[in-house]
Design an enzyme around this catalytic site. Sequence first.
Site, PDB file in Angstrom:
ATOM      1  CG  ASN A  31      -2.403  -5.095   3.230  1.00  0.00           C
ATOM      2  OD1 ASN A  31      -2.815  -5.715   2.255  1.00  0.00           O
ATOM      3  ND2 ASN A  31      -2.982  -3.979   3.653  1.00  0.00           N
TER       4      ASN A  31
ATOM      5  CB  ILE B 265      -5.214   5.241   1.574  1.00  0.00           C
ATOM      6  CG1 ILE B 265      -3.968   6.010   1.112  1.00  0.00           C
ATOM      7  CG2 ILE B 265      -6.175   5.028   0.398  1.00  0.00           C
ATOM      8  CD1 ILE B 265      -3.159   5.284   0.050  1.00  0.00           C
TER       9      ILE B 265
ATOM     10  CE1 TYR C 233      -0.014   1.618  -0.879  1.00  0.00           C
ATOM     11  CE2 TYR C 233       0.843   0.153   0.795  1.00  0.00           C
ATOM     12  CZ  TYR C 233      -0.123   1.030   0.362  1.00  0.00           C
ATOM     13  OH  TYR C 233      -1.181   1.342   1.175  1.00  0.00           O
TER      14      TYR C 233
ATOM     15  CB  ILE D 245     -12.027   2.692   1.006  1.00  0.00           C
ATOM     16  CG1 ILE D 245     -10.691   2.968   0.322  1.00  0.00           C
ATOM     17  CG2 ILE D 245     -13.165   2.615  -0.020  1.00  0.00           C
ATOM     18  CD1 ILE D 245     -10.599   4.296  -0.372  1.00  0.00           C
TER      19      ILE D 245
ATOM     20  CD  GLU E  98       4.786   4.637   8.699  1.00  0.00           C
ATOM     21  OE1 GLU E  98       5.789   5.325   8.958  1.00  0.00           O
ATOM     22  OE2 GLU E  98       3.656   5.125   8.445  1.00  0.00           O
TER      23      GLU E  98
END
Length: 373
Positions: A339, A300, A346, A302, A334
């Site tokens: 983080n 993902i 999640y 950005i 993963e």
Amino acid sequence: MKLLSIDTASDICGISILENEHLICQLDQNTGRTHSENLMPMIEQAFLQSNLTIDDIDFLVCDIGPGSFTGIRIGIATAKGFQDSLSIPCIGISSLEVLAYTIPTDGFIISLLDCKNDHCYFALYERKNNHYTEILAPSTDTIENALKICKQTLSNSFVTFVGDGSIIYQDNISQIFQNFAFSTPEKNLLNSYSLGLAGLDKFKKKKYHDVLPLYLKKPQAQKQLEEKSKEVKIMIMNATDLECISDILLSDFDDFWNANIFKKELESENSSYLVAKLNDEIVGFAGIKILLEDADIMNIVIKKNFRNQGIGTLLLKNLINLANENHLKSLSLEVMEENFSAIHLYKKLGFEQVGKRKKYYQDKDAIIMKKLF
């Protein structure tokens, strides 16, 4: 059994060392919002005063909020750093529960923290036979709604109010409650000793989980950014999209695959990629690789200037929808162990930790998370 408690959720930077309920050392100082500069020196000072070292500590306790967004992250990161190096438990306690533990008498307790504009953080607890039970979990609402919710739960039971919200909203409280009392002023402040006592109870009952920040209210800046993200369009990625960003993959998307490798991935029949566009500009993309009835989230990503605007969350939700449309049984990913904000997201979207990969991100471990459908 010795514990170290760390409270950085308010202007007070607090450190306490306890041996069971016995307080060995307490340093609570109003340092403003300079916790990053003062926390470690205060921890060192506490150990010097107590003639102990970090190796003497059996478990850690930290305040997870609500409170200062930056302060909470500083406290949790410090506690998690000690936890990783010592392999000892780390317990997170909400600021509202810490306040409840300042009340030493049995009965109902409403913890109130002001969060401006007639809104508050609130929670309801009961102290009975020296044990504290959560009746209403930490939440946020207008002060009027918060008090009505608590009143409906308590009926006419006697209740003690604690926290800065009990001072600011005295008139509101008096209009709704008849059978109540306010705590003494010193109990309205967070303190690391009460935090340690709350953590000790959780440790004894084995009621603790992975430590993550408790964010009940989004910062105004984040709200504005999320409003902007509503203009973002999510669609299936194609070769033309790749051509548009191939020259800036490394510079604008942080060490991502080069265009040739990405092209092969995009052409694979087992891969599905989405692209996020704002005013026809590609600002992010994400993809999954399908293996029979399961899939892995490959990335993902950005664009640097568009991060922390809710675009990653939007892409993740669309990946989940994509997995549902393909009748998949699970979706895995993963994430770097440190983080915390991503892990919190999640979990909020239904992913659970199922394993760990050592040194997956160079010298950092990765947590494996999976969402079942």
